[in-house]
Design an enzyme around this catalytic site. Sequence first.
Site, PDB file in Angstrom:
ATOM      1  N   PRO A  65       6.353   4.227   6.246  1.00 23.02           N
ATOM      2  CA  PRO A  65       5.608   5.283   6.994  1.00 23.02           C
ATOM      3  C   PRO A  65       5.414   4.459   7.759  1.00 23.02           C
ATOM      4  CG  PRO A  65       4.516   4.460   4.953  1.00 23.02           C
ATOM      5  CD  PRO A  65       5.534   3.591   4.592  1.00 23.02           C
ATOM      6  N   CYS A 121       0.763  -1.326  -0.034  1.00 25.34           N
ATOM      7  CA  CYS A 121       0.374   0.355   0.251  1.00 25.34           C
ATOM      8  C   CYS A 121       0.943   0.905  -0.334  1.00 25.34           C
ATOM      9  CB  CYS A 121      -0.889   0.131   0.845  1.00 25.34           C
ATOM     10  SG  CYS A 121      -1.909  -1.019   0.998  1.00 25.34           S
ATOM     11  N   HIS A 122       2.198   1.207   0.651  1.00 17.25           N
ATOM     12  CA  HIS A 122       2.228   2.325   0.798  1.00 17.25           C
ATOM     13  C   HIS A 122       4.203   2.273   1.502  1.00 17.25           C
ATOM     14  CE1 HIS A 122      -1.340   3.625   2.149  1.00 17.25           C
ATOM     15  NE2 HIS A 122      -1.377   4.122   1.403  1.00 17.25           N
ATOM     16  N   GLY A 123       4.823   0.948   1.117  1.00 15.41           N
ATOM     17  CA  GLY A 123       6.124   1.270   0.982  1.00 15.41           C
ATOM     18  C   GLY A 123       6.449   0.358   2.300  1.00 15.41           C
TER      19      GLY A 123
END
Lengths: 180, 415
Positions: free
Chosen positions: A159, A144-146
């Site tokens: 994150p 999703c956001h690495g």
Amino acid sequence: MAAADSGHDGEETRRDFLIVATTTVMAVGGLASLWPFLDSLNPASDTLALSSTEIDLSAVEEGQSIIVTWRGKPVFVRHRTQKEIDEARSAVTGDLRDPQPDEERTQNPKWLIVVGVCTHLGCIPLGTRTGEPRGEFGGWFCPCHGSHYDTSARIRKGPAPANLEVPEYNFLDDTTVKIG
Amino acid sequence: MSDYQNPIIRWVEYRLPILSFIDHSVGRHYLAPKNLNYWWNFGSLAGIALAIQLATGIVLAMHYVPHGDLAFDSVERIMRDVNYGWLLRYLHANSSALFFFVVYVHIFRGLYYGSYKYPRELLWWLGIIILFVMMATAFMGYVLPWGQMSFWAATVITNLFSAIPIIGGGIVEFLWGGFTVGNPTLNRFYSLHYLLPFVIVGIVFLHLWALHVHRSSNPLGIDVQGPQDMIPFHPYYTYKDLVGLGVFLLVLCGFVFYAPNYMGHPDNYIPANPLQTPPHIVPEWYFLPYYAVLRAVPDKLGGVILMVASIAILFAVPWLDTSRVRSAKFRPIFRQLFWIFAIDCILLGFAGAKPAEGLWLVIGRLATVYYFLHFLVLLPLVGWFERPKPLPESIHQPVLAASAGAAVVPPEDRR
């Protein structure tokens, strides 16, 4: 207008006392009666009854991982290789975003058991099934956001604010573990 | 308006005068006749019962599953597993019955005191419409637990429409969404059971709007002539209503905590079985009088028409009652007829609860005949032939006369 309530200018009367007492009891009773409405939205008894899961580990070979469901959430169970254990244990704890030594995150170093929900926004990180990307640290990678997790499922890059959560569990015998 | 000193409230009031709207609706600036008795509590009680139904119903809907295979179990799950689910469901079921009780008292109060007469005919009509929608809502809610009584109530009530010549059969299949009561029926009933209470809320607002135009009627049935006949709604009637609310909640809690299934039927704890009808099916008590009317007529279509007419006739009451005097207090003959009529309605209720055979069938038929006789014959005739007692000149005059001697200070002069 409020002055008209008391009836007698500035003087407190028996009626004032009764009004305040009645209003207080009504307010407390009214607020208390909200509780059943709110509590009914909490997990029900049958939902809570599903709060533990037993897993048979005998079929999981070294290097393999499985996903099991606990309280509707995925739990990653990884039978770690010696190399993965060494990597997890050699990381300098001070460098981590959420410092925690691998010893605290495992009961048996061969078995890593974590809740498979990314601590960023709740996606399920990849890396359990064969062929899925495991990120730069050989653990899991959240698409999703690495976010990158290491072989102890600690956050190393990206994150997410915290390591993957270790659920409460205990080994019933060598090959059976009870989560929850 | 300038009544408010707080600058924030003034800022809001200038743009959206919501506080003065409430104040002029149920506050110090709404004046009501000063002689309203406790029978005038039942309107606000009905409103509160509706609010309890909405609050409990919305939470119950979060746990209920509207599906033929799952509905019964989901209700049992509410009773056993959901936190306080038993309380919410028992509150919902029992306050629906008390809702009807309160509304019936409200209607009979209107009949006794002639509240339906000029200029409150539309107010009366809106009330009857609310009753119709309430009945539909209660019926569909009764179907949702999907027990034996639910299923067969749904079957029997929807089959009433089959009495309509030619198109009746088609209408019934349309209502069912199939060839029998089934999952499609349950789903649409659930949707409508959620929708209709909000329709009632809308009609209640119209009801209150019409009420506020000419204000409440009153036990004397004479018009208010000026401020000396009225007192502010708040605090006088808000507090009077709260006393009634306390009694209402005591009764409700008495049922919920000590006899939660008293008004229900044990058969509804048996899952719906389309292949077997329970040996004795009766509706909830608040539908029994209509049920007696339905069964009093040996003809299918005739029974249905008469049952609908038994409520619809209320629409015509403002014109069937030919007397100009509102309150039964000043109508000696009408007052006796009113009580006979009330007993007749209760008798119909008992007849509806018994199997339609033997003596009870005869009683049901006689009571049905008298029910319509009261409205169609007695009510118009009494208005013509009765000699009413003299009416007081104003509302405040007898109040002051009754307490003559005591130092009476009119409320508006207190301070």
